[in-house]
Design an enzyme around this catalytic site. Sequence first.
Site, PDB file in Angstrom:
ATOM      1  N   ARG A  10       0.846  -1.208   0.000  1.00 14.30           N
ATOM      2  CA  ARG A  10       0.000   0.000   0.000  1.00 14.30           C
ATOM      3  C   ARG A  10       0.877   1.252   0.000  1.00 14.30           C
ATOM      4  NH1 ARG A  10      -1.827   1.484   6.177  1.00 14.30           N
ATOM      5  NH2 ARG A  10      -0.095   0.457   7.179  1.00 14.30           N
ATOM      6  N   GLU A  58     -18.740   4.209  -0.125  1.00 14.86           N
ATOM      7  CA  GLU A  58     -17.998   3.512  -1.178  1.00 14.86           C
ATOM      8  C   GLU A  58     -18.811   3.303  -2.451  1.00 14.86           C
ATOM      9  OE1 GLU A  58     -18.318   2.430   1.960  1.00 14.86           O
ATOM     10  OE2 GLU A  58     -16.323   2.820   2.765  1.00 14.86           O
TER      11      GLU A  58
END
Lengths: 309, 272
Positions: A10, A58
């Site tokens: 990440r 989302e």
Amino acid sequence: MNFNEKKATRQSFGEALEKLGKEKKNIVVLTADLSVTTKTSLFEASFPERFFNMGIAEQNMLGVSAGMATCNKIPFVSTFAVFATGRAYDQIRNSICYPKLNVKICGTHAGITVGEDGATHQMLEDINLMRALPNMKIICPCDDVETKWAIREASEIDGPVYIRLCRYATPKIYDDNKNFSFGKGVQIGDGTVATIFATGVTVPEALIAQEKLKAEGINVRVVDIHTIKPIDKELIIKCAKETNKLISVEDHSIIGGLGSAISDVLTEEYPKKLVKIGINDTFGKSGKAGELLEYFGLTSKYIIEEVKK
Amino acid sequence: MNDYLKLEKIAKSIRKNVIDMIYKASSGHPGGALSIVDVLTYLYFEEMNVDVQNPKLENRDRLVLSKGHACAALYAVLSEKGFLSKDELSKFRKIDSILQGHPDMKYIPGVDMSSGSLGQGISASIGMALAGKMDKRDYRVYCIVGDGEIEEGEVWEAAMSASHYKLDNFCLIVDNNNLQIDGEISKVMNSYPINEKFKAFGFNVIDIDGHNFSEIDNAFKMAKTNKEKPTAIIAKTIKGKGVSFMENEADWHGKAPNEEQYSIAMKEFKSE
């Protein structure tokens, strides 16, 4: 493999995205209240006008990214893998994959290696969900170098790409100048006793197993399947022909993940037994990432046991 | 304005085509298509900057039919405008047609977004509006949602983001025909008061009769003068508008007329 240079994919993702943002002005980045955690804050700092925090929503974020893609933007959407591919699955299916829009879905914190947050945050079905979608491509990088390649590669592909990223720091596996090819696995070693197919965080575990086995005179090869869809059929068949045992290892459910994708190839092209090491149809749990890899049997120790069986 | 007569004539022709398409397809959604015909007609024949020769024109105004099941109306409007041939319309929902049961942007010229899963089109249209702001373009984005559709949570996520990003280039139209598949919206899952909800979400809200071109005209003109806020036009409409036996009947949400019903409808279009 360099254990002194550990980095979570990440983090590499955040750095690569910021760099790419300088070159490609049509890249936009969206996040759902997770800019710091998904490392997209690096892009935000450099390009605030191309960064959109969509709040804890989302479904809307994925839908908005689809709309942006129709206007020639290349949206990189990031949130935890569980929310990206789970909560917004229908948006990915109907608003992104069906019209084949150029959205890059970056799911960080995939797998049990999320650690202490536990089962609700440990996404173990994302490969399964994304693999079933027409037009979707999937990349799951294992280290810093491969992640940086993956982000750039995704930006070159016209259409949806799911990039599976992790919170767990992995050692540096590849040289900085390593060349990767989309859809082509990386074969490391040419042992014939077994092939260990791995992806993401399990690649270093497979390499540790390879080293330890080598010390005992057992030569295995490791295949890093960074592109899970489309999968490298040719290499899978080649390894099935050249090695005695086939083992897959993944930080994902054994239902529908890397092992399943390999099985699909073997079943049709070169029927041979594959031992699937992964999460065996269960949810994750809290604990340290390293402890969880051990608890769920994904470490080199279990790979070695399987090779020796 | 004399133009309204012209628009009314176009709308009538579109309604006739909608029924014709659904009859030939033996399937489709007449109720919610007929309720939105007037708004769609106004948008494509008075308001929107679109180019038949260049459907992907970068600075075009965009329309997302979030209530994708009403696509017979959109296809008929696009055909009237010249994007699609009349011949194509008669193949609606058939295996050899580009005209899918729900809008498919990949193959249908003039369709700006694929839709069908309710609640999603509004998000996509907000993405288009954000991109327009980013690129400093002056195009506008229109999105049509149903009053049943706004029961989807995503609609409110999207509404929040539209006002957060001050998208005054975005205009939402709520097709308030008061009926969803299982009956009146107040009985199935009450989404009223719709206008108060959008006001609370930071929208400039305009209530109109969705079949009155004068009111439609005023609303879209007002929407354009509005700054710093998205606009929501709550269009009070009649489900099945224009076909006597379909009007205000939830049963006509998603079925095709039989031969007898079809000929009655066609007679009504002729006699009006």
